[in-house]
Scaffold this active site. Structure first.
Site, mmCIF file in Angstrom:
data_model
loop_
_atom_site.group_PDB
_atom_site.id
_atom_site.type_symbol
_atom_site.label_atom_id
_atom_site.label_comp_id
_atom_site.label_asym_id
_atom_site.label_seq_id
_atom_site.Cartn_x
_atom_site.Cartn_y
_atom_site.Cartn_z
ATOM 1 N N ASP A 65 0.814 -1.216 0.000
ATOM 2 C CA ASP A 65 0.000 0.000 0.000
ATOM 3 C C ASP A 65 0.846 1.264 0.000
ATOM 4 O O ASP A 65 2.035 1.258 0.326
ATOM 5 C CB ASP A 65 -0.958 0.010 1.183
ATOM 6 C CG ASP A 65 -0.258 -0.018 2.532
ATOM 7 O OD1 ASP A 65 0.759 -0.725 2.663
ATOM 8 O OD2 ASP A 65 -0.732 0.667 3.464
ATOM 9 N N GLU A 121 0.006 -1.205 5.650
ATOM 10 C CA GLU A 121 1.088 -0.785 6.547
ATOM 11 C C GLU A 121 1.032 0.704 6.840
ATOM 12 O O GLU A 121 1.460 1.144 7.910
ATOM 13 C CB GLU A 121 2.447 -1.155 5.932
ATOM 14 C CG GLU A 121 3.637 -0.979 6.861
ATOM 15 C CD GLU A 121 4.254 0.413 6.827
ATOM 16 O OE1 GLU A 121 5.103 0.690 7.705
ATOM 17 O OE2 GLU A 121 3.910 1.215 5.930
#
Length: 349
Positions: A65, A121
């Protein structure tokens, strides 16, 4: 490994949007590109060897991400530099991981190698998909070393600092701004509290021979009703970073001691610090690099999740921390090549 191939791989994945909670398309792409990859659920992909056998097991870990776009999507390659959302943090590392995963079968590696791709994350610690993955896949916890491909500019960063986010509320009594002596200004109360917090000195902590810095900052301020109203509430968001060796509870207690005399503090989240990992495999990684030395990681990374699960872990990746989360996020192709070559030497030592 050629720079052209690594640059093409990075640009390919930069151009697949994967803002936090929207990583599915990139996870599917990784799954499709790596022949031995498997879907581990919850936008997580595993490839290679993912549990301890007779040889040491080394895992490469990277998050899929990115933070939200800032006019920097899609990406572009220009003058030996890949620009675009996530280029530095941390699709550069993911690109190197993917190329290593494709090449590892033809390398004379003296360790078993696995690859862990995961999501979320960039969100608060409790939202990460890595910790649940470590619970679902016990074989991962048998690894001898995990290399987290966070941006370190091809330096070796050990451990990581803990990260507390908190809300600090100041209360007063509302009133007319023409007669402020009849009110109690919450913004003024907040100003005095923030001024006191600004005077708190940075504290250096030495842990496992490395110096980490404990810091606390006011990061946002929200308050006010109108230009003719003395406000009765002001809310300040506070961030604290604390060193390995300090427990999460002790860090929270210290922050309360600093803030409680001025306003009401509520802890919103606390991501624990990561331990400093040393040993033969870390020494071998140092030897594989060009002048690599251990430095402290003055930021939070998934090293904390891995060491918390009993896995030695270290930070090493091609992205530059300077460009993480910036509008002009970028990484030099030369840095991709250096990272790949260092890790290939490490695997084949």
């Amino acid at each position: 490994m050629t720079g052209d191939r690594l640059a093409a791989r990075l640009l390919e994945i930069v151009d697949i949007a994967s803002e936090s909670r929207d990583e599915a398309a990139l996870a599917a792409h990784v799954l499709e590109q790596l022949p031995d990859a498997r879907d581990a659920g919850d936008t997580c992909v595993l490839a290679g060897v993912t549990e301890r056998r007779e040889r040491p097991l080394v895992l490469f870990a990277g998050h899929l991400d990115t933070v939200p776009a800032q006019g920097n999507f899609p990406g572009r390659l220009e003058d030996g530099v890949v620009h675009g959302l996530g280029a530095a943090d941390m699709k550069a590392g993911v690109a190197v991981m993917m190329e290593l995963a494709l090449a590892v079968g033809s390398l004379d590696a003296s360790v078993d190698v696995g690859f862990v791709f995961f999501g979320r994350e960039e969100l608060p610690f409790g939202d990460s998909s890595l910790t649940p993955l470590l619970e679902r896949e016990p074989g991962l916890r048998s690894a001898d070393l995990a290399i987290v491909m966070e941006p370190t500019d091809n330096e070796l960063h050990a451990g990581c600092v803990g990260n507390i986010n908190a809300t600090w509320t100041f209360r007063g009594v509302a009133g007319h701004s023409a007669r402020p002596w009849l009110a109690d200004n919450a913004i003024h109360r907040a100003g005095r509290g923030i001024a006191a917090l600004a005077e708190v000195e940075v504290v250096d902590h030495v842990f496992a021979g490395l110096t980490f810095r404990e810091v606390v900052s006011a990061v946002t301020v929200h308050g006010g009703v109108a230009r003719n109203v003395v406000p009765d509430e002001c809310v300040v968001e506070v961030n604290m970073r604390y060193a390995p060796g300090t427990s999460a509870a002790d860090a929270e207690a210290k922050l309360h001691a600093l803030c409680d005399p001025h306003g009401e503090l509520v802890i919103d989240g606390n991501a624990p610090s990561g331990l400093v990992s040393t040993g033969p495999l870390v020494d071998r990684l140092v030897a594989a690099g060009d002048g690599l030395t251990l430095a402290p990681k003055q930021a939070w990374t998934p090293v904390a999740e891995l060491t918390g699960a009993g896995v030695d872990a270290i930070n090493f990746g091609p992205g530059r921390p300077l460009y993480a989360h910036r509008r002009d996020e970028q990484v030099e192709v030369e840095a991709l090549v250096k990272s790949y070559n260092t890790l290939e030497r490490f695997l084949c030592a």
